[in-house]
Design a protein around this motif. Structure first.
Motif, PDB file in Angstrom:
ATOM      1  N   ALA A  25       0.819  -1.219   0.000  1.00 47.65           N
ATOM      2  CA  ALA A  25       0.000   0.000   0.000  1.00 47.65           C
ATOM      3  C   ALA A  25       0.853   1.268   0.000  1.00 47.65           C
ATOM      4  N   GLU A  26       1.931   1.258   0.798  1.00 51.30           N
ATOM      5  CA  GLU A  26       2.734   2.482   0.901  1.00 51.30           C
ATOM      6  C   GLU A  26       3.504   2.791  -0.382  1.00 51.30           C
ATOM      7  N   GLN A  27       3.561   1.812  -1.317  1.00 49.30           N
ATOM      8  CA  GLN A  27       4.250   2.048  -2.590  1.00 49.30           C
ATOM      9  C   GLN A  27       3.323   2.677  -3.641  1.00 49.30           C
ATOM     10  N   LEU A  28       2.015   2.654  -3.410  1.00 48.32           N
ATOM     11  CA  LEU A  28       1.069   3.147  -4.404  1.00 48.32           C
ATOM     12  C   LEU A  28       1.313   4.600  -4.808  1.00 48.32           C
ATOM     13  N   PRO A  29       1.621   5.512  -3.863  1.00 51.44           N
ATOM     14  CA  PRO A  29       1.849   6.910  -4.284  1.00 51.44           C
ATOM     15  C   PRO A  29       3.026   7.077  -5.240  1.00 51.44           C
ATOM     16  N   LEU A  30       3.953   6.109  -5.248  1.00 47.96           N
ATOM     17  CA  LEU A  30       5.098   6.200  -6.162  1.00 47.96           C
ATOM     18  C   LEU A  30       4.707   5.823  -7.587  1.00 47.96           C
ATOM     19  N   LEU A  31       3.594   5.111  -7.735  1.00 46.55           N
ATOM     20  CA  LEU A  31       3.191   4.593  -9.049  1.00 46.55           C
ATOM     21  C   LEU A  31       2.179   5.470  -9.760  1.00 46.55           C
ATOM     22  N   MET A  32       1.489   6.340  -9.018  1.00 46.30           N
ATOM     23  CA  MET A  32       0.357   7.040  -9.642  1.00 46.30           C
ATOM     24  C   MET A  32       0.157   8.427  -9.063  1.00 46.30           C
ATOM     25  N   ASP A  33      -0.483   9.278  -9.884  1.00 48.51           N
ATOM     26  CA  ASP A  33      -0.917  10.600  -9.439  1.00 48.51           C
ATOM     27  C   ASP A  33      -2.392  10.583  -9.041  1.00 48.51           C
ATOM     28  N   PHE A  34      -3.129   9.575  -9.549  1.00 44.00           N
ATOM     29  CA  PHE A  34      -4.580   9.532  -9.379  1.00 44.00           C
ATOM     30  C   PHE A  34      -5.013   8.074  -9.467  1.00 44.00           C
ATOM     31  N   ALA A  35      -6.030   7.697  -8.695  1.00 46.55           N
ATOM     32  CA  ALA A  35      -6.554   6.329  -8.716  1.00 46.55           C
ATOM     33  C   ALA A  35      -7.944   6.327  -9.343  1.00 46.55           C
ATOM     34  N   PHE A  36      -8.101   5.590 -10.442  1.00 44.67           N
ATOM     35  CA  PHE A  36      -9.425   5.427 -11.045  1.00 44.67           C
ATOM     36  C   PHE A  36      -9.983   4.094 -10.541  1.00 44.67           C
ATOM     37  N   LEU A  37     -11.102   4.162  -9.813  1.00 49.05           N
ATOM     38  CA  LEU A  37     -11.663   2.971  -9.172  1.00 49.05           C
ATOM     39  C   LEU A  37     -12.714   2.318 -10.060  1.00 49.05           C
ATOM     40  N   ALA A  38     -12.359   1.173 -10.620  1.00 54.25           N
ATOM     41  CA  ALA A  38     -13.319   0.380 -11.397  1.00 54.25           C
ATOM     42  C   ALA A  38     -13.765  -0.831 -10.584  1.00 54.25           C
ATOM     43  N   LEU A  39     -13.562  -0.771  -9.268  1.00 50.51           N
ATOM     44  CA  LEU A  39     -13.954  -1.867  -8.378  1.00 50.51           C
ATOM     45  C   LEU A  39     -15.446  -1.791  -8.082  1.00 50.51           C
ATOM     46  N   HIS A  40     -16.050  -2.949  -7.799  1.00 47.64           N
ATOM     47  CA  HIS A  40     -17.480  -3.012  -7.470  1.00 47.64           C
ATOM     48  C   HIS A  40     -17.675  -3.741  -6.148  1.00 47.64           C
ATOM     49  N   GLY A  41     -18.794  -3.419  -5.487  1.00 49.12           N
ATOM     50  CA  GLY A  41     -19.195  -4.176  -4.315  1.00 49.12           C
ATOM     51  C   GLY A  41     -18.314  -3.942  -3.105  1.00 49.12           C
ATOM     52  N   PRO A  42     -18.432  -4.821  -2.097  1.00 53.59           N
ATOM     53  CA  PRO A  42     -17.611  -4.705  -0.894  1.00 53.59           C
ATOM     54  C   PRO A  42     -16.128  -4.677  -1.250  1.00 53.59           C
ATOM     55  N   GLY A  43     -15.397  -3.776  -0.607  1.00 55.29           N
ATOM     56  CA  GLY A  43     -13.976  -3.623  -0.920  1.00 55.29           C
ATOM     57  C   GLY A  43     -13.713  -2.658  -2.057  1.00 55.29           C
ATOM     58  N   GLY A  44     -14.774  -2.207  -2.745  1.00 57.12           N
ATOM     59  CA  GLY A  44     -14.592  -1.291  -3.859  1.00 57.12           C
ATOM     60  C   GLY A  44     -15.485  -0.074  -3.790  1.00 57.12           C
ATOM     61  N   GLU A  45     -16.752  -0.311  -3.355  1.00 53.09           N
ATOM     62  CA  GLU A  45     -17.725   0.778  -3.293  1.00 53.09           C
ATOM     63  C   GLU A  45     -18.124   1.128  -1.864  1.00 53.09           C
ATOM     64  N   ASP A  46     -17.497   0.526  -0.871  1.00 48.27           N
ATOM     65  CA  ASP A  46     -17.982   0.655   0.501  1.00 48.27           C
ATOM     66  C   ASP A  46     -17.196   1.634   1.365  1.00 48.27           C
ATOM     67  N   GLY A  47     -16.267   2.362   0.760  1.00 49.33           N
ATOM     68  CA  GLY A  47     -15.480   3.320   1.518  1.00 49.33           C
ATOM     69  C   GLY A  47     -14.135   2.790   1.971  1.00 49.33           C
ATOM     70  N   ALA A  48     -13.924   1.471   1.873  1.00 52.31           N
ATOM     71  CA  ALA A  48     -12.675   0.882   2.377  1.00 52.31           C
ATOM     72  C   ALA A  48     -11.467   1.335   1.558  1.00 52.31           C
ATOM     73  N   ILE A  49     -11.535   1.138   0.240  1.00 53.03           N
ATOM     74  CA  ILE A  49     -10.402   1.538  -0.607  1.00 53.03           C
ATOM     75  C   ILE A  49     -10.288   3.064  -0.632  1.00 53.03           C
ATOM     76  N   GLN A  50     -11.421   3.744  -0.543  1.00 46.85           N
ATOM     77  CA  GLN A  50     -11.399   5.210  -0.509  1.00 46.85           C
ATOM     78  C   GLN A  50     -10.651   5.701   0.735  1.00 46.85           C
TER      79      GLN A  50
END
Length: 899
Positions: free
Chosen positions: A104-129
């Motif tokens: 997780a801590e490496q994600l900011p090194l890979l991207m400027d922005f996260a486009f979420l194409a995830l659905h359901g629990p783990g994607g739309e429930d606030g967790a990844i947000q």
């Protein structure tokens, strides 16, 4: 700007998320963005995915990798959770074969922005947000609180009820209460309070997963519906003992399907030890039911509550609401979902042509505006941001009910998401750019790194403005799609995919062209983006007919386009036009070359190619003579057999012969072809009317259907052949009968499909590159339309598993490829093609390849297996399409000597 695309995920909707992530990856404007594919596996691990795996048909086709799978008697495909409790080393080893694990801590090194194409629990429930907020990464869509609220159907219902907003009546059943109460009394109470029909839902699922409609006061069906929503299943000894070995395997596969079944892992009768693998479940069930009358299977991650709603009889719709540039909600034109008595289920949502989607909903303008205003109000009430999809009903008495708001939407090419955005003139690439910009603004308003996000916004706005003024000389490619055969819907899917791949490039300027009419007259129409993105070929043809009749755009569309004018001017640059009919002469003025995305007739039969050659237009695929042969499966088989290649025993069965004396006709076929045998049209593809005929009743039913005079299917014969909802069954004057190709004592037996690509060498000689074939796994008697084209449905293993030993596998593969190359030479195939075959490997190592059919213009939908094969050879889908187009130009230049 580096855009991390998060797709896959832990939920039951992971296959639709995977397909949607691929759509985003392909459609991001490459002049503005660099896509970074972050595949989230079902254990919640982040994987920077190697690009070639993005184009697999399903997650299980590549992950877990074959090398990580335990020995399997039945070779069942599974998700990684079916491998049980894996060590850190085992997890890392599986990931290393498809990409690189990202902490997780490496994600900011890979991207400027996260486009979420995830659905359901783990994607739309606030967790990844929440995780992305913690890491300081701006992301698409709603924030933590509205996301958490948007996934909880029970919380939504309680709020709507408290606010006095119209929503269907509802009750909640908790699992522990259900297990301790009288089921008949519960049903009686619900029928009394809510009436029939009842709608039962799993409250934290999407894509209609865990949803049932109970139409009658039937206790057994009610109990089954509750179990479906809780993701559990009662199995009785009597039911189990009625099943044969193959039926038990199929039953377990269906049961453990994450979309229609209960999924894995499961526990039996609340035991503590979970069962992870379908084969382990098969064994455990057999053992348990030797002593028990019944057992209860429960998914360890199932639901704990069931939402029961009263059924609303009326018009169903779905409406995308976006934030406008001022941060205010703007409802796009609501889409009506037109179906029969059937539920709008997973299959109907994602397979083209099964449910009609009419935009805008066919209601008076004032009523549509009422829907829009109600959706905008709900968007504000729930605190949604950037975009949301709101569903609802207009009851027969005119009352409006809103239901099941979603903070994200399916992102397949023709989903509501892009379909409604096209009505304000934005193609998928432009709409994604707008959503990224709007999301950055929303995150900045909420206080996330305001200085950094202000810089990103300025940079993006400057780049977008620059895109509008670019003057690049691009090659104009007319992408011809549609047609009037049973393959028309898949052709539209192929054509749109080609259009989107070319439009995101700097080299090509694609022009969508729709072909309709008849074999006597081909009608061509240039399409605006909103018509091209209609749900299916029939919807597109209907819009063309309205335009030809001089019908003006719907007043509500004009209104929404005015309201969205700032968005359209900034991101699309020009207003929408009407479909326009053109001649072939005008086509030659409009385009430098043509990509034929048609399947079957017309397109693969040489007729269209002949017209294009008259105007000197280069095109993809084989020439006129070769196409006129390969379109006919009987003629193809005959040519191949004469050349010494193996094909099934075959003959044509004619309508005139059947009409003259049906009994003699049947006996003649039965004498030549013992049951079971294969019956299919000789010149249609996409699995249309391909049936395994097992007895006289099925043969009679097949003949009555294919030789019928009326358009509609005959109910009796359709029932005999177990035709699916809206299954295409063309009418013909003859059909092809073939012996059923069987194992015939071979040590190994599999169905494969192999692609090829041609080019010219430096001496102008034709070279044929044959790719590693895919192994096609059919769950039924023949490969279905769904298995070929529905996201997450088909199971294709690429490369095909000819043998466990790598060296032996490659030896067999080389022999198979040599046969496929010989097929191409015999039939003079050019450009590219797909060849379907069965392969038998004898105990002594002898390889037999039996050819089924040749497709000179194979399906080019986003997940078709030819892209899996070309990826192994190092071609991205765009590079493969580019090579196809370059060959077409080279062939045309070769045919016309320089003056």
């Amino acid at each position: 700007m580096k855009i991390g695309i998060f797709f896959g995920g832990t939920s039951r909707e992971r296959e639709i998320s995977f397909a949607g992530g691929r759509t985003v990856f392909d459609n991001l404007d490459k002049a503005l963005f660099q896509p970074v594919p972050i595949f989230v596996d079902s254990l919640g691990q982040f994987i920077l995915l190697d690009w070639q795996y993005i184009y697999k048909g399903t997650i299980r086709d590549f992950y877990p990798p074959v090398s990580a799978l335990p020995p399997s008697v039945h070779h069942l495909q599974v998700y990684i959770e079916s491998l049980g409790e894996l060590s850190a080393e085992e997890r890392a080893e599986a990931i290393a074969q498809v990409g690189r694990k990202v902490e997780a801590e490496q994600l900011p090194l890979l991207m400027d922005f996260a486009f979420l194409a995830l659905h359901g629990p783990g994607g739309e429930d606030g967790a990844i947000q929440g995780l992305l907020e913690w890491l300081g990464i701006p992301y698409s869509g709603s924030g933590i609180l509205p996301s958490a609220f948007g996934i909880d159907k029970i919380a939504q219902k309680n709020l709507l009820h408290a606010l006095g907003r119209p929503t269907p009546g509802f009750r909640v059943i908790k699992a522990e209460e259900w297990d301790s109460t009288d089921h008949a009394a519960t049903l009686a109470y619900l029928v009394r309070e809510l009436g029939l029909p009842l709608v039962l839902k799993a409250p934290r699922q999407g894509s209609s997963i865990g949803v049932s409609i109970l139409k009658t006061d039937d206790l057994a069906k009610f109990e089954a519906a509750i179990d479906k929503s809780l993701f559990r299943k009662t199995v009785t000894r009597a039911d189990w003992q009625r099943l044969g070995e193959q039926d038990r395997i199929a039953w377990v596969q269906h049961l453990t399907d994450i979309r229609e079944g209960i999924g894995l892992p499961v526990v039996i009768n609340d035991e503590t030890a979970p069962i992870y693998h379908p084969e382990a479940l098969l064994t455990a069930l057999t053992e348990a039911l030797e002593t028990a009358e019944a057992v209860l299977l429960t998914n360890v991650d199932g639901e704990t509550q069931v939402l029961v709603e009263s059924f609303v009889a009326g018009r169903e719709f779905s409406c995308i609401v976006v934030e406008d540039p001022n941060g205010l909600p703007l409802a796009l034109p609501p889409t009506e979902i037109v179906k029969g008595e059937e539920m709008f289920d997973y299959r109907s949502k994602y397979l083209p042509g099964l449910a009609r989607k009419i935009t805008p909903i066919d209601l008076p303008e004032a009523k549509i505006q009422e829907i829009r205003e109600a959706c905008e109000e709900m968007f504000r009430t729930f605190g949604f941001q950037v975009y949301a999809r709101l569903d609802g009903f207009v009851a027969h008495d005119g009352r409006l009910f809103l239901n099941d708001p979603n903070t994200t939407s399916g992102m397949l090419p023709a989903s509501f998401f892009f379909h409604q955005a096209a009505e304000i003139g934005l193609n998928p690439s432009q709409f994604l750019t707008y959503l990224i910009r709007t999301s950055l603004a929303a995150r900045r308003r909420a206080g996330l790194r305001p200085v950094k996000l202000a810089q990103l916004l300025d940079t993006l706005d400057t780049a977008v403005a620059g895109r509008q003024h670019e003057a690049t000389e691009r090659i104009r490619v007319a992408v011809i799609m549609g047609g009037y055969s049973s393959e028309r819907h898949i052709s539209v899917e192929s054509g749109r995919n080609i259009y989107e791949k070319l439009s995101s490039s700097a080299k090509y300027a694609p022009v969508p062209v729709f072909l309709t009419g008849s074999s006597d007259e081909h009608k061509l129409y240039v399409l605006p983006v909103n018509v091209m993105l209609k749900d299916n070929a029939d919807d597109i043809r209907e819009k063309i007919e309205h335009a030809e009749a001089g019908e003006a755009a719907h007043p509500i569309l004009e209104r929404i386009r005015r309201e969205a004018g700032d968005i359209t001017r900034t991101y699309a640059g020009q207003a929408l036009a009407q479909p326009r009919r053109i001649s072939f002469e005008e086509l030659a003025q409009l385009a430098d070359e043509v990509f034929i995305a048609l399947h079957g007739r017309p397109g693969e039969d040489g007729a269209l190619q002949q017209q294009l050659e008259q105007y000197g237009l280069p095109y993809n695929g084989s020439g006129v003579a070769s196409s006129s042969i390969t379109i006919n499966k009987f003629e193809t088989n005959k040519r191949l057999r004469e050349a010494g290649l193996r094909v099934a025993e075959h003959r044509m069965a004619n309508k005139l012969e059947w009409r003259a004396d049906a009994e003699s006709f049947y006996r003649s076929l039965e004498t030549q072809f013992p049951y079971p045998f294969i019956a299919k049209p000789a010149d249609d593809g996409c699995s249309s009317a391909v049936k395994k005929i097992k007895n006289r009743a099925e043969l009679e039913a097949f003949c009555r259907l294919i030789f019928r005079t009326e358009e509609d299917l005959l109910a009796g014969p359709a029932e005999v052949l177990n035709l699916g909802f809206k299954e295409e069954f063309p009418r013909k004057d003859a059909f092809l009968v073939e012996t059923l190709i069987s194992r015939d004592g071979a040590a190994h037996f599999l169905e494969i499909t192999g692609g090829l690509l041609t080019s010219y060498d430096e001496n102008g000689q034709l070279e044929i590159e044959v790719f590693e074939a895919s192994e096609a796994l059919a769950t039924g008697e023949v490969l279905s339309l769904e298995e070929k084209f529905l996201a997450g449905e088909g199971q294709n293993i690429t490369p095909a598993r000819y043998a466990p030993d790598p060296a032996e596998r490659q030896r067999i593969s080389n022999e198979v490829k040599a046969v496929l190359r010989r097929v191409a030479e015999v039939l003079d195939i050019q450009g590219y093609a797909r060849i379907d075959a069965f392969v038998r490997v004898r105990a002594g190592g002898e390889v037999e390849v039996l050819i089924i059919e040749v497709n000179s213009l194979p399906g080019m939908t986003p997940a078709t297996c030819i892209f899996h094969q070309t990826a192994l050879a190092g071609y991205t889908p765009y590079q493969f399409i580019d090579r196809i187009l370059e060959f077409g130009k080279a062939r045309t230049a070769k045919a016309v000597p320089a003056s």
